[in-house]
Write an enzyme that holds these catalytic residues in place. Sequence first.
Site, short mmCIF file in Angstrom:
data_model
loop_
_atom_site.label_atom_id
_atom_site.label_comp_id
_atom_site.label_asym_id
_atom_site.label_seq_id
_atom_site.Cartn_x
_atom_site.Cartn_y
_atom_site.Cartn_z
N VAL A 161 93.15 16.36 37.92
CA VAL A 161 92.42 16.39 39.20
C VAL A 161 91.03 15.77 39.11
O VAL A 161 90.36 15.65 40.14
CB VAL A 161 92.30 17.83 39.73
CG1 VAL A 161 93.66 18.40 40.07
CG2 VAL A 161 91.56 18.72 38.73
N TYR A 162 90.57 15.40 37.94
CA TYR A 162 89.23 14.82 37.83
C TYR A 162 89.20 13.48 38.57
O TYR A 162 89.96 12.56 38.25
CB TYR A 162 88.83 14.62 36.38
CG TYR A 162 88.55 15.91 35.62
CD1 TYR A 162 88.48 17.14 36.26
CD2 TYR A 162 88.33 15.88 34.24
CE1 TYR A 162 88.21 18.30 35.57
CE2 TYR A 162 88.07 17.05 33.53
CZ TYR A 162 88.02 18.25 34.21
OH TYR A 162 87.77 19.42 33.50
#
Length: 323
Positions: free
Chosen positions: A52-53
Amino acid sequence: MQLRPLGRAGLLVSRLALGTMTWGRDTDADEAAAQLKTFIDAGGNLLDTADVYADGDAEEVIGTLLDGLVPRDDLLIATKAGLRPGMDKFLDSSRGHLLKALDASLRRLGIDHVDIWQVHGYDAETRMEETLSALDYAVTSGRVRYVGVSNFAGWQTAQAATWQSAWPGRAPIVSAQVEYSLLERGIEREVLPACAAFGLGVLPWSPLGRGVLTGKYRHGRPADSRGASPHLEPFVRPYLDPRCSSIVESVVTAAQGLGVSPVEVALAWVRDRPGVVAPVLGARTVGQLLGALASEDITLPDEISMALSDVSSIEHGYPERQG
């Protein structure tokens, strides 16, 4: 840089890890390449990321740097899965979601396996056995070498480790990635004891208290800081209170006495705490990363380490402490 075993696993990791939360968003590809090269040249080998970064862009950036800049075999890549930002169900550790996320991570990274795969958070709506079965399958299928948990409470960590050790052939939990710094010591109540009992290596994230322990916020919020960033300001704000400010001043005083930076003092303190394997560094620039890597050259005198522990102490009561 010194190497440490990751808990009871046979994996040796550098005692500082490089984090990539801002890569692909606040940190562009050129700066990321310079940071990675600097980290590798200093002897580091553990690179931490998550699916999700920057909505996957961090993994994309890492993929462009492998082999062209850094040989894959020189790097241990740790990633995470289990979050769904923007969705009604923020935490999703179902087998289907985890394995689909792993496949997507491998595509973005351009590799056939990750060295450490971690569940990003505890999903109370999914049975633990289902979550852990996904970890087993990821290991037996060759796409993952080691597995861990992240942001689990003490009992959740112990439950996962117990389940995985209860039957031969299950992939053991080898690590726990949790927030830990002089400003956030809550894991000392239950998580650290659980990790010690089951032989898990602790990977602290935000070892600099979300940047506050650098001392940069002592007289305001610099325009180029996370505290002034629209999407990261809420992340920093909790550590700008009077209690945290007092701890920062103690770190600054210790740094002045030792002739080093507050960054070096704060990192050395958390790096050498019992059970800690590798604090995860999150730098915006190569200069910041070099400042953090300088902590490799110092060991805090016992009296300073104890003094910092005292000023940042947290309450331990029933049932953690009895008698």
